[in-house]
Design a protein around this motif. Structure first.
Motif, PDB file in Angstrom:
ATOM      1  N   ASN A 435       0.783  -1.148  -0.180  1.00 28.51           N
ATOM      2  CA  ASN A 435      -0.047   0.017  -0.070  1.00 28.51           C
ATOM      3  C   ASN A 435       0.787   1.386   0.106  1.00 28.51           C
ATOM      4  OD1 ASN A 435      -2.826  -1.228   0.715  1.00 28.51           O
ATOM      5  ND2 ASN A 435      -1.258  -2.467   1.991  1.00 28.51           N
ATOM      6  N   GLU A 437       0.471   4.056  -0.921  1.00 28.19           N
ATOM      7  CA  GLU A 437       0.011   5.393  -0.865  1.00 28.19           C
ATOM      8  C   GLU A 437      -0.068   5.679   0.547  1.00 28.19           C
ATOM      9  OE1 GLU A 437      -3.177   2.089  -0.493  1.00 28.19           O
ATOM     10  OE2 GLU A 437      -1.529   2.816  -1.817  1.00 28.19           O
ATOM     11  N   GLU A 438       0.118   4.746   1.583  1.00 29.86           N
ATOM     12  CA  GLU A 438       0.138   4.974   2.927  1.00 29.86           C
ATOM     13  C   GLU A 438       1.312   5.415   3.459  1.00 29.86           C
ATOM     14  OE1 GLU A 438      -2.206   4.781   4.973  1.00 29.86           O
ATOM     15  OE2 GLU A 438      -3.926   3.721   3.776  1.00 29.86           O
ATOM     16  N   THR A 440       2.893   8.147   2.301  1.00 33.47           N
ATOM     17  CA  THR A 440       2.737   9.558   2.292  1.00 33.47           C
ATOM     18  C   THR A 440       1.850  10.097   3.295  1.00 33.47           C
ATOM     19  OG1 THR A 440       1.031   9.359   0.326  1.00 33.47           O
ATOM     20  CG2 THR A 440       3.390   9.444  -0.026  1.00 33.47           C
ATOM     21  N   THR A 441       1.160   9.322   4.020  1.00 34.21           N
ATOM     22  CA  THR A 441       0.114   9.957   4.987  1.00 34.21           C
ATOM     23  C   THR A 441       0.427  10.073   6.131  1.00 34.21           C
ATOM     24  OG1 THR A 441      -0.900   7.677   5.170  1.00 34.21           O
ATOM     25  CG2 THR A 441      -1.822   8.919   3.514  1.00 34.21           C
TER      26      THR A 441
END
Length: 441
Positions: A435, A437-438, A440-441
């Protein structure tokens, strides 16, 4: 509407897609991607079909059902079995939340959303059903196989607030088959309106087939690819197998930590030394930290016949729900805000849990990073007559805090806790790899 079987070549090509008809992919799909809800069995009907297929005892007894007569239906070698394709095992089921208040209440949590633990139970049932569908010889014939969950390889959650009053559609099929094991890939979507469905999660289970008396492995039907896209899926399944083998070989129970990991542990140790004492035995807790020994939460369950599965063992989905709910409580106490489940991985079913067992569940925060924490739940059964203990399951959960700032960092004190920390870090890095994208959170 296009038939799922005729439309298969537009396929489950990308596993993020929801059904054979899907040509959209991603996390949102249109109504045309699914069969009409009215024509799809409910998950309760799927359970009843399984009970008939396996011949489950209607009333529990401590006398195991003798299924020896079914041994003659087993194949002597895998080559004797029909080679199946992916569309043979594809199926859909619905969790009918829209119109039945009694079902809604069973799934409802105190956030007015759906209990994730109930979804895990349904996933386990659906994976078993899909596996039997792959190995079906003829319609209506009892199966000689005992099919059980060996491993929950990965569940990734894409939606936090699952509505309790909207139907949930489950779909999946066998995406890889070995000699006696199968990988089942599943996706869940929830109806948003008359047109759109939103993806809730994607899951990958490893199932194994055993003989009629559940005493040894037996062959499953081979799987072939019919399209280049299916060949890619099969290759991915083989890659997942190799990753599992590599993970086992590199386990901290077998191999020493890497050089990078040793450096991390040494730095954590040095950060907790009292520099004024000039002693290696005097430890101090840094600001915004929690000792790992203070991050635990435990529970004890008595296993009753109500929780049994098709084979008179305790249902694996029930165990997953209990572990997840304990991990939720542990995470909530630790971060003092609402925890959000992001992923479940590498749930190993080492040993069946028997009716009457005492089941100890121990949860602890094993690793933290910013808003994220990695929780490990260890399950063991205790024989009340001897006191003997035996590990049955180990569960791993990746959780994100909904707090504004980073959560306290968990700090190991002992070498054993340091290994738990490194193991949690490994699981977290695997989560980020699947994942990205996680990150960058």
């Amino acid at each position: 509407m296009t038939s799922p079987l005729l439309a298969w070549k537009r396929t489950f090509a990308i596993l993020q897609r929801c059904s054979p008809q899907c040509s959209i992919g991603g996390n949102s799909c249109s109504a045309r991607c699914f069969s009409e809800t009215q024509s799809v069995p409910t998950i309760r009907q799927v359970r009843k079909q399984l009970q008939v297929l396996v011949g489950t005892q209607k009333v529990w007894s401590n006398q195991q059902q003798d299924r020896s007569a079914l041994f003659k239906q087993l194949a002597n070698k895998q080559d004797d079995l029909t080679v199946k394709c992916m569309k043979d095992s594809y199926q859909e089921a619905v969790i009918p939340l829209a119109d039945d208040p009694r079902i809604q209440e069973k799934y409802l949590n105190f956030y007015n959303t759906v209990r994730i633990g109930k979804i895990l139970e349904d996933l386990d049932t659906f994976a078993v059903s899909t596996s039997y569908l792959h190995n079906r010889e003829s319609q209506g014939q009892s199966s000689p196989l005992v099919i059980v969950t060996a491993l929950v390889d990965r569940i990734n959650f894409h939606e936090l607030d699952i509505k309790y009053d909207k139907d949930i559609k489950m779909c999946g099929n066998v995406t890889w088959a070995g000699k006696s094991s199968m990988e089942v890939t599943m996706n869940l979507h929830q109806k948003q309106d008359d047109i759109n469905w939103k993806k809730l999660l994607g899951a990958r289970f490893l199932m194994v087939a055993r003989d009629p008396n559940n005493r040894g492995a037996t062959f499953v039907h081979p799987l072939r690819a019919e399209t280049p896209e299916e060949a890619t899926i099969l290759e991915r399944g083989e890659k997942n197998k190799q990753l599992r083998l590599h993970r086992s070989e590199q386990s901290l129970f077998k191999s020493a930590p890497t050089a990078e990991e040793r450096e991390i542990i040494h730095r954590l140790f040095v950060d907790t030394l009292d520099t004024k004492s000039a002693s290696f035995s005097t430890r101090t807790k840094p600001t915004n930290s929690v000792w790992m020994e203070d991050s635990k939460l435990k529970n004890l369950l008595i296993c009753f016949p109500e929780q049994r599965n098709l084979y008179n063992k305790i249902f694996g989905g029930f165990l997953m729900r209990q572990a997840l709910e304990l991990a939720y409580a542990n995470a909530a106490v630790y971060c003092q805000t609402r925890p959000i489940f992001k992923s479940v991985d590498n749930i190993q079913f080492r040993k069946p849990v028997e009716v009457g067992d005492l089941l100890y569940l121990s949860s602890q925060v094993a690793f933290t990073d910013g808003h994220y924490m990695q929780l490990r739940v260890h399950a063991e059964v205790v024989d009340p007559t001897t006191g003997a203990r035996d590990t049955t399951n180990v569960f791993h959960f990746t959780v994100k805090s909904s707090s504004q700032g980073p959560i306290p960092m968990v700090r190991p004190k002992t070498y054993g806790e340091s290994m738990l920390f490194l193991n949690g870090r490994r699981h977290f890095l695997e989560f980020l790899e699947e994942n990205p994208e996680e990150a960058t959170t």
